[in-house]
Design an enzyme around this catalytic site. Structure first.
Site, PDB file in Angstrom:
ATOM      1  N   ASP A   1       0.825  -1.212   0.000  1.00  0.00           N
ATOM      2  CA  ASP A   1       0.000   0.000   0.000  1.00  0.00           C
ATOM      3  C   ASP A   1       0.859   1.262   0.000  1.00  0.00           C
ATOM      4  O   ASP A   1       0.385   2.344   0.378  1.00  0.00           O
ATOM      5  CB  ASP A   1      -0.903   0.016   1.244  1.00  0.00           C
ATOM      6  CG  ASP A   1      -2.164  -0.808   1.047  1.00  0.00           C
ATOM      7  OD1 ASP A   1      -2.372  -1.309  -0.073  1.00  0.00           O
ATOM      8  OD2 ASP A   1      -2.923  -0.976   2.018  1.00  0.00           O
TER       9      ASP A   1
ATOM     10  N   ASP B   1       4.194  -9.299   9.071  1.00  0.00           N
ATOM     11  CA  ASP B   1       4.434  -7.878   8.814  1.00  0.00           C
ATOM     12  C   ASP B   1       5.809  -7.696   8.191  1.00  0.00           C
ATOM     13  O   ASP B   1       6.655  -8.599   8.222  1.00  0.00           O
ATOM     14  CB  ASP B   1       4.320  -7.080  10.110  1.00  0.00           C
ATOM     15  CG  ASP B   1       2.874  -6.870  10.530  1.00  0.00           C
ATOM     16  OD1 ASP B   1       1.967  -7.207   9.745  1.00  0.00           O
ATOM     17  OD2 ASP B   1       2.643  -6.379  11.659  1.00  0.00           O
TER      18      ASP B   1
ATOM     19  N   ASP C   1       8.559  -6.342   8.923  1.00  0.00           N
ATOM     20  CA  ASP C   1       9.811  -6.486   9.679  1.00  0.00           C
ATOM     21  C   ASP C   1       9.970  -7.867  10.302  1.00  0.00           C
ATOM     22  O   ASP C   1      10.904  -8.097  11.066  1.00  0.00           O
ATOM     23  CB  ASP C   1       9.887  -5.424  10.780  1.00  0.00           C
ATOM     24  CG  ASP C   1       8.717  -5.511  11.758  1.00  0.00           C
ATOM     25  OD1 ASP C   1       7.581  -5.587  11.269  1.00  0.00           O
ATOM     26  OD2 ASP C   1       8.946  -5.497  12.979  1.00  0.00           O
TER      27      ASP C   1
ATOM     28  N   ASP D   1      -6.876  -7.565  13.854  1.00  0.00           N
ATOM     29  CA  ASP D   1      -6.443  -8.903  14.230  1.00  0.00           C
ATOM     30  C   ASP D   1      -7.224  -9.419  15.439  1.00  0.00           C
ATOM     31  O   ASP D   1      -7.711 -10.553  15.455  1.00  0.00           O
ATOM     32  CB  ASP D   1      -4.936  -8.915  14.516  1.00  0.00           C
ATOM     33  CG  ASP D   1      -4.485  -7.709  15.326  1.00  0.00           C
ATOM     34  OD1 ASP D   1      -5.355  -6.981  15.857  1.00  0.00           O
ATOM     35  OD2 ASP D   1      -3.272  -7.479  15.428  1.00  0.00           O
TER      36      ASP D   1
END
Length: 537
Positions: free
Chosen positions: A136, A195, A197, A289
């Site tokens: 995004d 994610d 990282d 989540d």
């Protein structure tokens, strides 16, 4: 009709000159203190003591259960059917289920290579693995770099797709939802989310997928986070202490006793059928989540937490990034509680005690009370009682119970036990922002749906340090200049001044020696107020 003199309304002992403003203020204070201020503050003390007892009992309960789990509970591999999926020469890869990997990202310049490389390095048959990079990003240069990285791995035979959207509707939840709509996803049974990282080890899928394959009632397998930059600065050490308790105790207890816990948004694998049955991803809060986890649990699905399965990740090392993250993590659960509490109460598919656990323990105590009592009691009510000695605070509520709670919170990170006292002071500072965010979520106020992506630095700090050491390197980046005022946090500075005044008053007039704590807390508020926390960019 003769005018009534205002002096008749005030006893002579309280009459002062109109020019004596200080005397007038003192008069007003004496008039309202005993009948109004003292009872209100005493009520505040009782409320805070009640919240402290609730948190204390929650921590003791957690401590007892985690001891029982470690001593007597069976490992997840023993509690559930577990059998590793073996490579079969005759069957080839057909006995391996097709797994979708989703990597949502937004302008992740420093870490995009890490997550993509880790996902592509998973030891799973390449024809049974589909990788989605859901980008995004708004920076065209970063989008190009991410796309080129995907093409580089695709040229090596990895089934990886690069997907972008025209807008960021729904933020992360919107990206994940859009990714599941692709036609090729219908062949996938499970989806693992990482994610930008996060970097899973190659055997991640082989150690987690068997729980889902052999136990049709399980919807989610959650791994533990391990932090690669925990020693970067004092800010990251403080975060490690808080999160280690969450993973070592809270997640473990929830998994072992009720087969429920909040999905952490990453480093987990979902059964796609469970996501669809629960209603899919929703963007009504900033904790999509947790929203999905609660809805799936209310439909009878079970979750498994694997504390031994660890995934490396990065902690926010700048104070600005950490504050934004904590706002989202505090506001979102409170807002979700507001939206779902009645739905949980009415649900008929889960047992009564599980509903009690979700409403009281999971939401009310941990997500609301824990933030409010820390700030309201130790940063507002207790300092005010020093100024108004008529208000009584029992020593067990001010010292003993908080000490036990703090000791129980520290069990997750024994290596940082020497930082425990500073961790308390820092957590009190952060409780200011968490309490504010909690009220915003409960009231669904202006910033309730604010989403700011947590900034990740990757190896940028290390590279900058190496470049600075190499004086002969002509390409070493110049030091960026910044205004001191850009780092000022007026809210923290205001509370530093308030606590300092209370500490001075207690030093002169007090009897309980609270000024020792107040001066130390003042220093912590002041340091955060001038922005000298974490990595300075």
């Amino acid at each position: 009709m003769a005018q009534i003199s205002p002096k008749l309304l005030i006893p002579e002992s309280f009459q002062v000159s109109r020019d004596d403003i200080t005397g007038q203020l003192g008069l007003i204070w004496e008039l309202i203190k005993t009948p109004l201020i003292v009872p209100l503050l005493q009520l505040g003390v009782y409320i805070c003591l009640a919240m402290s007892l609730m948190l204390f009992m929650e921590r003791v309960y957690m401590g007892i259960v985690i001891i029982l789990v470690k001593l007597f509970w069976k490992k997840p591999e023993k509690r559930y059917n577990f059998e590793l999926i073996q490579d079969d020469v005759e069957l080839g890869s057909s006995n391996f289920p097709v797994v979708l990997i989703q990597i949502p990202m937004f302008n992740e310049k420093e870490v995009y290579k890490i997550s993509i490389g880790a996902a592509c390095g998973l030891s799973w048959p390449s024809d049974r693995l589909v990788i989605q990079v859901l980008d995004d990003s708004t920076d065209p240069a970063i989008k190009l770099m991410v796309e080129q990285e995907c093409q580089r791995w695709a040229s090596k035979g990895i089934n990886i797709t690069y997907q972008i959207r025209e807008n960021r509707t729904g933020y992360k939840a919107g990206a994940l939802k859009e990714g599941l709509k692709r036609s090729y996803v219908k062949h996938c049974e499970y989806v693992a989310i990482f994610d930008a990282d996060f970097r899973p080890e190659p055997d991640f899928l082989r150690r987690s997928i068997p729980f889902l394959v052999n136990n049709p009632e399980i919807a989610l397998v959650q791994a533990r986070w391990r932090f690669v930059n925990a020693d970067e600065c004092l800010l990251t050490r403080m975060q490690e202490m808080s999160l280690d308790y969450h993973f070592t105790v809270e997640q473990e207890v929830g998994s072992a006793t009720h087969a429920f816990f909040g999905f952490n948004g990453t480093a987990g694998i979902w059964r796609i059928a469970a996501i669809n049955e629960a209603g899919g991803w929703k963007d009504r809060t900033t904790v999509e989540d947790m929203d999905l986890a609660v809805r799936a649990s209310l439909r009878g699905w079970k979750f498994v937490y694997l504390g031994d399965l660890q995934v490396k990740s990065e902690l926010p090392s700048t104070f600005k990034a950490f504050r934004f993250q904590q706002h989202r993590w505090s506001c979102g659960p409170a807002n979700l509680f507001r939206k779902m509490v009645w739905e949980i109460i009415q649900n008929k598919k889960v047992k009564f005690w599980k509903k009690v656990y979700v409403i009281y323990s999971f939401f009310f105590v941990r997500k609301i009370i824990a933030h409010m009592v820390t700030f309201c009691f130790y940063c507002v009510v207790l300092p005010l009682t020093i100024l108004i000695p008529e208000v009584w605070v029992p020593i067990w509520g001010a010292v003993y119970i908080p000490s036990v709670i703090t000791i129980l919170n520290s069990v997750g990170t024994p290596r940082s036990i020497h930082l425990l006292f500073y961790w308390i002071l820092f957590e009190n500072v952060m409780s200011l922002h968490r309490t504010k965010a909690t009220f915003i979520g409960l009231l669904e106020a202006g910033r309730a749906n604010e989403w700011v992506v947590t900034e990740k630095l990757g190896d940028a700090v290390k590279k900058a340090a190496d470049a600075a050491k190499n004086k002969n390197n002509a390409k070493a980046p110049r030091k960026l200049k910044f205004k001191f005022t850009d780092r000022l946090n007026t809210l923290e500075l205001g509370f530093a001044a308030f606590l300092f005044l209370c500490g001075c008053y207690d030093f002169v007039h007090g009897k309980n020696n609270y000024f020792v704590y107040l001066f130390l807390q003042t220093i912590t508020f002041f340091i955060t107020g001038i922005g000298y926390v974490g990595t300075i960019i």
